[in-house]
Design a protein around this motif. Structure first.
Motif: not given
Ligand code: FES
Ligand code: FES
Length: 161
Positions: A42-47, A63
């Motif tokens: 991901c590119d949202t620091s979620q996975c 991150s």
């Protein structure tokens, strides 16, 4: 971007390099060191597919900057097995079919180890809460939870806690 000198121990090997101050750890691992076991999902620091161990805690390598870990020691999924013998948590994932496509698996295993280091007898609820930072598109999580339950037992038995 200016360069800085870093010294970081990765998988028991001391790495000394001049690198740009804005290099993310995940890019350094994958592109510079060819340690591609940590994934980018991901590119949202979620996975959580990018997780590595730092002081027995799982952190998201997408991150954090390499520069922030200067002088520190980290472990990636590549260094969990020793002399061809899987880490107890890896063995538990294999025994319990804790993966399908395998994309999330490095992060799940790292996350599971991190949990057991904090709580060596996690129950199902503890495990599900702990996995809030790890996404899996395939399994429905049931076998991942079972894997971490067994991984905790195996880590206790092997003294790796
Ligand atoms: S790639 Fe790091 S959280 Fe998704
Ligand atoms: S096993 Fe495919 S994303 Fe988790």
């Amino acid at each position: 971007m200016h360069e800085i000198a870093i010294k970081i121990t990765i998988n028991d090997e001391i790495i000394e390099k001049d690198i740009k101050a804005n290099v993310l750890l995940i890019d350094f691992l994958r592109d510079e060191l060819n340690l591609t076991g940590s994934h980018i999902g991901c590119d949202t620091s979620q996975c959580g597919a990018c997780m590595i161990l730092h002081n027995d805690k799982a952190i998201k390598a997408c991150s954090i900057l390499v520069a922030q870990l200067n002088g520190e020691k980290i472990t990636t999924i590549e260094n969990l097995q020793k002399d061809g013998v899987l880490h107890p948590m890896q063995e538990a994932f294999r025994n319990n079919h804790g993966l399908q496509c395998g994309f999330c698996t490095p992060g799940m295993i790292i996350s599971g180890i991190s949990l057991v280091k904090q709580n060596d007898k996690p129950n199902e609820d503890n495990i599900r809460k702990h996995l809030e930072g790890n996404l899996c598109r395939c399994t429905g999580y049931q076998n991942i939870v079972k894997s971490i339950e067994e991984g905790a037992i195996k880590m206790r038995e092997s003294g790796d806690i």
